[in-house]
Design a protein around this motif. Sequence first.
Motif, PDB file in Angstrom:
ATOM      1  N   ILE A  31      18.070 -45.871  45.217  1.00 19.11           N
ATOM      2  CA  ILE A  31      17.830 -46.420  43.877  1.00 19.11           C
ATOM      3  C   ILE A  31      19.159 -46.882  43.293  1.00 19.11           C
ATOM      4  N   ASP A  32      19.220 -48.162  42.989  1.00 19.61           N
ATOM      5  CA  ASP A  32      20.460 -48.812  42.553  1.00 19.61           C
ATOM      6  C   ASP A  32      20.641 -48.641  41.045  1.00 19.61           C
TER       7      ASP A  32
ATOM      8  N   THR B 208      11.688 -54.296  42.669  1.00 19.87           N
ATOM      9  CA  THR B 208      12.267 -54.204  41.337  1.00 19.87           C
ATOM     10  C   THR B 208      11.942 -52.838  40.747  1.00 19.87           C
ATOM     11  N   PRO B 209      12.631 -52.429  39.683  1.00 21.46           N
ATOM     12  CA  PRO B 209      12.256 -51.175  39.022  1.00 21.46           C
ATOM     13  C   PRO B 209      10.792 -51.151  38.597  1.00 21.46           C
ATOM     14  N   ALA B 210      10.263 -52.265  38.107  1.00 23.11           N
ATOM     15  CA  ALA B 210       8.855 -52.294  37.698  1.00 23.11           C
ATOM     16  C   ALA B 210       7.934 -52.065  38.888  1.00 23.11           C
ATOM     17  N   ASP B 211       8.272 -52.636  40.041  1.00 25.69           N
ATOM     18  CA  ASP B 211       7.443 -52.476  41.233  1.00 25.69           C
ATOM     19  C   ASP B 211       7.446 -51.045  41.763  1.00 25.69           C
TER      20      ASP B 211
ATOM     21  N   VAL C 238      15.231 -49.703  45.477  1.00 27.77           N
ATOM     22  CA  VAL C 238      14.911 -50.129  44.116  1.00 27.77           C
ATOM     23  C   VAL C 238      16.156 -50.835  43.598  1.00 27.77           C
ATOM     24  N   ASP C 239      16.065 -52.144  43.466  1.00 28.99           N
ATOM     25  CA  ASP C 239      17.227 -52.982  43.208  1.00 28.99           C
ATOM     26  C   ASP C 239      17.555 -53.051  41.721  1.00 28.99           C
TER      27      ASP C 239
ATOM     28  N   GLY D  98      20.952 -57.442  44.377  1.00 26.67           N
ATOM     29  CA  GLY D  98      20.678 -57.627  45.789  1.00 26.67           C
ATOM     30  C   GLY D  98      21.768 -57.114  46.709  1.00 26.67           C
ATOM     31  N   TYR D  99      22.848 -56.609  46.139  1.00 29.34           N
ATOM     32  CA  TYR D  99      24.009 -56.171  46.922  1.00 29.34           C
ATOM     33  C   TYR D  99      23.680 -54.977  47.809  1.00 29.34           C
TER      34      TYR D  99
END
Length: 203
Positions: free
Chosen positions: A136-137, A117-120, A95-96, A100-101
Amino acid sequence: MSGAENRRDNAQFYATARKAMIDSQLRTSGVNADFVLNRMRSVAREDFVPEGLRASAYVDRSLKFPDGGVMAPPVFYGMMLEEARPTASDHVLIVDGGSGYLGALATPLAGSVTTVTPADAFKEANGDTPFTLVLIDGAIEEMPAALVRRMADDARVVTGLVRDGVTRIARGRKSGDGVAFAPLGELGIPRLTQFDRKKAWQF
């Protein structure tokens, strides 16, 4: 100064900053696993931030991007990788946070990496292989049920957690329909507000 000289000086500046990150931030925080240091030495952090923040890419604090994205301090990613220890048998879901790092760090270590993405993360599975490791980033208050359902039995999770307003790095394991977390230590981690617990009604 010519363009070539300027590029060479910039490359040297970032190489020096990357070495300082390893020696002064990661090692002094107990991050010493060779595979982690090799990945963080190899991936140019400055390539994952907006142009105006490149000079700050290696500071030991979070960076907020103009578009709303965030990048956590280097030690968060070092501790996350050291705790997660991805292997070629892992199907990893990231979960970026917007840079993207983390995906760039983890991809060569795992069998497969899917970034959302968080929404996804709130969407139901679409037939993909159950994930054995979730990274989870950012810091969350709770795991969405849809994300838990995309995880294999006994899957691992490494994330930031928000508890009483304090952010901590934590590891977790899927058990049944939930994830049991064990906080590992306080750390400044950007908060992913999409994962905030819904406030209960009060009278």
